[in-house]
Design a protein around this motif. Structure first.
Motif, mmCIF file in Angstrom:
data_model
loop_
_atom_site.group_PDB
_atom_site.id
_atom_site.type_symbol
_atom_site.label_atom_id
_atom_site.label_comp_id
_atom_site.label_asym_id
_atom_site.label_seq_id
_atom_site.Cartn_x
_atom_site.Cartn_y
_atom_site.Cartn_z
ATOM 1 N N PHE A 176 9.398 -13.617 7.016
ATOM 2 C CA PHE A 176 10.092 -13.226 5.794
ATOM 3 C C PHE A 176 9.185 -12.416 4.881
ATOM 4 N N TYR A 177 9.752 -11.361 4.326
ATOM 5 C CA TYR A 177 9.050 -10.467 3.401
ATOM 6 C C TYR A 177 9.912 -10.253 2.165
ATOM 7 N N LEU A 178 9.258 -9.863 1.075
ATOM 8 C CA LEU A 178 9.971 -9.296 -0.064
ATOM 9 C C LEU A 178 9.629 -7.823 -0.119
ATOM 10 N N THR A 179 10.646 -7.005 -0.330
ATOM 11 C CA THR A 179 10.393 -5.577 -0.523
ATOM 12 C C THR A 179 9.819 -5.389 -1.919
ATOM 13 N N ASN A 180 8.973 -4.390 -2.068
ATOM 14 C CA ASN A 180 8.381 -4.169 -3.373
ATOM 15 C C ASN A 180 8.541 -2.717 -3.793
ATOM 16 N N GLU A 181 7.441 -2.096 -4.212
ATOM 17 C CA GLU A 181 7.551 -0.773 -4.815
ATOM 18 C C GLU A 181 7.499 0.333 -3.760
ATOM 19 N N THR A 182 7.998 1.504 -4.141
ATOM 20 C CA THR A 182 7.947 2.683 -3.273
ATOM 21 C C THR A 182 6.783 3.572 -3.695
ATOM 22 N N TYR A 183 6.364 4.431 -2.789
ATOM 23 C CA TYR A 183 5.307 5.405 -3.099
ATOM 24 C C TYR A 183 5.402 6.560 -2.109
ATOM 25 N N GLN A 184 4.785 7.671 -2.439
ATOM 26 C CA GLN A 184 4.676 8.809 -1.534
ATOM 27 C C GLN A 184 3.358 8.661 -0.786
ATOM 28 N N GLY A 185 3.393 8.483 0.505
ATOM 29 C CA GLY A 185 2.169 8.309 1.282
ATOM 30 C C GLY A 185 2.042 9.362 2.359
ATOM 31 N N SER A 186 1.110 9.144 3.268
ATOM 32 C CA SER A 186 0.891 10.112 4.349
ATOM 33 C C SER A 186 2.112 10.188 5.266
ATOM 34 N N ASN A 187 2.944 9.151 5.258
ATOM 35 C CA ASN A 187 4.187 9.169 6.026
ATOM 36 C C ASN A 187 5.388 9.460 5.139
ATOM 37 N N GLY A 188 5.140 10.080 3.957
ATOM 38 C CA GLY A 188 6.248 10.393 3.062
ATOM 39 C C GLY A 188 6.682 9.180 2.262
ATOM 40 N N TYR A 189 7.962 9.169 1.911
ATOM 41 C CA TYR A 189 8.522 8.109 1.067
ATOM 42 C C TYR A 189 8.406 6.774 1.797
ATOM 43 N N SER A 190 7.725 5.808 1.164
ATOM 44 C CA SER A 190 7.402 4.549 1.830
ATOM 45 C C SER A 190 7.662 3.370 0.909
ATOM 46 N N LEU A 191 7.803 2.194 1.506
ATOM 47 C CA LEU A 191 8.147 0.976 0.771
ATOM 48 C C LEU A 191 7.154 -0.123 1.111
ATOM 49 N N ARG A 192 6.479 -0.635 0.083
ATOM 50 C CA ARG A 192 5.524 -1.724 0.309
ATOM 51 C C ARG A 192 6.265 -3.033 0.562
ATOM 52 N N LEU A 193 5.683 -3.830 1.461
ATOM 53 C CA LEU A 193 6.262 -5.113 1.847
ATOM 54 C C LEU A 193 5.244 -6.210 1.590
ATOM 55 N N ASP A 194 5.685 -7.309 1.001
ATOM 56 C CA ASP A 194 4.819 -8.468 0.782
ATOM 57 C C ASP A 194 5.266 -9.604 1.690
ATOM 58 N N GLY A 195 4.383 -10.003 2.606
ATOM 59 C CA GLY A 195 4.693 -11.106 3.509
ATOM 60 C C GLY A 195 4.677 -12.425 2.754
ATOM 61 N N LEU A 196 5.661 -13.263 3.008
ATOM 62 C CA LEU A 196 5.819 -14.524 2.271
ATOM 63 C C LEU A 196 5.303 -15.725 3.048
ATOM 64 N N GLU A 197 4.798 -15.508 4.268
ATOM 65 C CA GLU A 197 4.426 -16.643 5.104
ATOM 66 C C GLU A 197 2.938 -16.641 5.426
ATOM 67 N N LYS A 198 2.268 -17.664 4.930
ATOM 68 C CA LYS A 198 0.818 -17.791 5.077
ATOM 69 C C LYS A 198 0.436 -17.859 6.557
ATOM 70 N N GLY A 199 -0.519 -17.021 6.944
ATOM 71 C CA GLY A 199 -0.994 -17.015 8.317
ATOM 72 C C GLY A 199 -0.080 -16.278 9.285
ATOM 73 N N VAL A 200 1.096 -15.880 8.826
ATOM 74 C CA VAL A 200 2.060 -15.192 9.691
ATOM 75 C C VAL A 200 2.140 -13.715 9.320
ATOM 76 N N ASN A 201 2.341 -13.448 8.020
ATOM 77 C CA ASN A 201 2.494 -12.055 7.580
ATOM 78 C C ASN A 201 1.939 -11.814 6.177
ATOM 79 N N ASP A 202 1.154 -12.774 5.665
ATOM 80 C CA ASP A 202 0.688 -12.639 4.279
ATOM 81 C C ASP A 202 -0.410 -11.582 4.125
ATOM 82 N N ASN A 203 -0.869 -10.968 5.219
ATOM 83 C CA ASN A 203 -1.813 -9.844 5.112
ATOM 84 C C ASN A 203 -1.107 -8.493 5.140
ATOM 85 N N ALA A 204 0.231 -8.503 5.077
ATOM 86 C CA ALA A 204 0.984 -7.253 5.241
ATOM 87 C C ALA A 204 0.543 -6.176 4.254
#
Length: 170
Positions: A70-98
């Motif tokens: 599970f993730y929460l979507t966060n802010e958008t930004y213009q990156g090297s891949n164009g329009y992008s969306l940051r993701l925050d992982g909600l599960e410790k040890g599973v995806n919290d380094n996203a």
């Protein structure tokens, strides 16, 4: 953002189903309030997660693998891949380094079915990359605090997920 748009975001759910092959649509955006699907799309997985199917997952920097959970979507930004969306992982040890791993949703030309790719979608360094034509509409629908769930029938994850195994009401 207004309270109305915050409530709206919580009523949008993105599901990525890695039990399906990369050549099939396996990303779905649902409007939970009106019980309808807004988008379905192909989506890439990390190049070290597998070929046509994603079968291996990691939370580690430099693994070039996708992370489940599970993730929460966060802010958008213009990156090297164009329009992008940051993701925050909600599960410790599973995806919290996203966020630290820069696992984001972005558009990519390789996230498009192509016969040149021997029957699979191109792969990312772990990001859920989607076709360029859908990038802006999907990101604008889910950005700013909606839930994304990346699923695979992977026993370790299903057993250790604190969210899936939480018997208390959230």
């Amino acid at each position: 953002s207004s309270a109305a748009s915050d409530v709206y975001k919580r009523q949008v759910l993105t599901l990525i189903d890695f039990s399906k092959p990369s050549t099939e649509k396996r990303l779905y955006v649902f409007d939970m309030k009106h019980r309808r699907m807004l988008y379905s799309s192909v989506v890439s997985h990390g190049k070290n997660s597998g070929g046509n199917y994603a079968t291996s997952f990691s939370n580690q920097n430099g693994s070039n693998k996708s992370s489940l959970g599970f993730y929460l979507t966060n802010e958008t930004y213009q990156g090297s891949n164009g329009y992008s969306l940051r993701l925050d992982g909600l599960e410790k040890g599973v995806n919290d380094n996203a966020r630290q791993r820069a696992i984001v949703m972005h558009g990519a030309a390789y996230a498009h079915p192509s016969p040149a790719r021997s029957g699979r979608l191109g792969r990312s360094f772990g990001c859920p990359a989607i076709p360029p034509s859908l990038t802006r509409p999907i990101i604008n629908t889910i950005k700013g605090g909606s839930v994304m769930f990346i699923y695979a029938p992977e026993e370790n994850y299903l057993a250790q997920s604190s969210i899936l195994n939480d018997t208390e009401t959230v």
